[in-house]
Design a protein around this motif. Structure first.
Motif, short mmCIF file in Angstrom:
data_model
loop_
_atom_site.label_atom_id
_atom_site.label_comp_id
_atom_site.label_asym_id
_atom_site.label_seq_id
_atom_site.Cartn_x
_atom_site.Cartn_y
_atom_site.Cartn_z
N GLY A 65 0.84 -0.76 0.37
CA GLY A 65 -0.02 0.04 -0.32
C GLY A 65 0.40 1.28 0.23
N PHE A 66 2.04 0.99 0.95
CA PHE A 66 2.74 2.29 0.89
C PHE A 66 3.37 2.38 -0.55
N PHE A 67 3.87 1.49 -1.46
CA PHE A 67 4.40 1.41 -2.91
C PHE A 67 2.89 2.38 -3.27
N ALA A 68 1.92 1.72 -3.60
CA ALA A 68 0.74 2.72 -4.23
C ALA A 68 0.62 3.72 -3.64
N GLU A 69 0.65 4.22 -2.65
CA GLU A 69 0.75 5.94 -2.56
C GLU A 69 1.09 6.27 -3.14
N ASN A 70 2.41 5.99 -3.86
CA ASN A 70 3.68 6.58 -3.73
C ASN A 70 3.96 6.28 -5.12
#
Length: 306
Positions: A65-70
């Motif tokens: 999720g952190f990857f996707a947010e960025n």
């Protein structure tokens, strides 16, 4: 034919940093992810893919999720039932850091478990990046699978960048590390070694000796050396590019990885090696002034543009 994307292969871990008393700040980092973070921040609209393997636990879900947010995807990277991310903690003495790791059963060790998915992740990439740590966490057969996939991407037109990033604790012995890194150099277009690592692994006496040795396989070499000048070698020409002195660094974690990301972003943008190294030094100087391995995108962009 190579496309417009950038892909980085390796292990992103849970990072514990910024200790205040008994409390720690948790984030996500790892050498090849740190490089992709900077490369993605500085590469405009290029799609970014982090190629690894992930668990099915809450920490893995949060990581993805952190990857996707960025704006960073995971492509066809396998999701391994019952697996989980590795973990490391940064301990600081002044600005210099030391690390404690818990990573023996990390999901990323299975990143080459599905050869077809791995190869698919490397399709249509302008650039593919990996490191000696990527090699070190894999068993021999998986390492061979990885190098075959990288070679396939190179044959299809992708630019291949590699940082040997030698970490003795991850290897059975020095000879295994030497052999694997030489195999990786044979499929590399841009090598980004760090001189103290090369000195430890191969006994090089100078950065120029490192560049000469790597020049057997690679046409473009940038030998990093901390606060000393970086040595830039392209087609037999050598140039020193002075580093930027930071009077009061906060945390040196990720500086070399971010240098790599800045250098590769500049090269993809059409800058020559010397200008790319100049910009990469600015990125590294910005990163050592923040805690943890990942500087905010706006910080990286401001440093890159000068």
């Amino acid at each position: 034919m190579a496309g417009n994307g950038v892909a980085s292969i390796g292990e992103c871990m849970l990072e514990l940093s910024g200790q205040t008393g008994p409390n720690w700040r948790m984030g996500f980092a790892g050498d090849t992810f740190n490089t992709l973070w900077a490369l993605h921040a500085l590469s405009g609209d290029r799609p970014a893919t982090y190629v690894s393997a992930f668990g099915d636990d809450p920490f893995s879900h949060n990581q993805i999720g952190f990857f996707a947010e960025n704006g960073i995807g995971i492509g066809s990277s396998p999701l391994i039932a019952g697996a989980r991310p590795g973990l490391y903690a940064i301990t600081l003495t002044g600005a210099e850091r030391s690390f404690t790791y818990w990573r023996g059963d990390a999901a990323a060790r299975q990143l080459a478990s599905d050869p077809s998915a791995l190869s698919k992740n490397l399709e249509n990439q302008a650039l593919v990046y990996f490191s000696g740590i990527t090699l070190a966490i894999l068993e021999d057969s998986a390492r061979n699978t990885l190098l075959a996939a990288v070679a396939g991407a190179r044959a299809a037109g992708s630019l291949i960048a590699f940082d040997p990033n030698y970490r003795p604790r991850l290897w059975r012995n020095r000879e295994d590390a030497q052999a694997a890194i030489v195999e990786a150099l044979a499929v590399t277009d841009i090598a980004l070694p760090t001189f103290p690592d090369e000195q430890m692994l191969f006994g090089d006496e100078t950065a120029r000796a490192t560049a000469k040795r790597l020049g057997q396989w690679v046409g473009e070499i940038i030998v990093k050396n901390g606060e000393q000048p970086a040595l830039i070698c392209e087609n037999g020409m050598q140039h020193d590019m002075p580093a930027i002195h930071v009077a009061a660094p906060v945390d040196t974690t990720g500086a070399g990885d971010s240098f790599n990301g800045g250098y590769l972003a500049a090269r993809l943008a059409g800058h020559g090696p010397r200008e790319a190294a100049r910009r990469a030094h600015r990125i590294a100087a910005a990163v050592v002034q923040v805690r943890g391995a990942l500087a905010p995108f706006e910080t990286l962009r401001a440093a890159f543009d000068g």
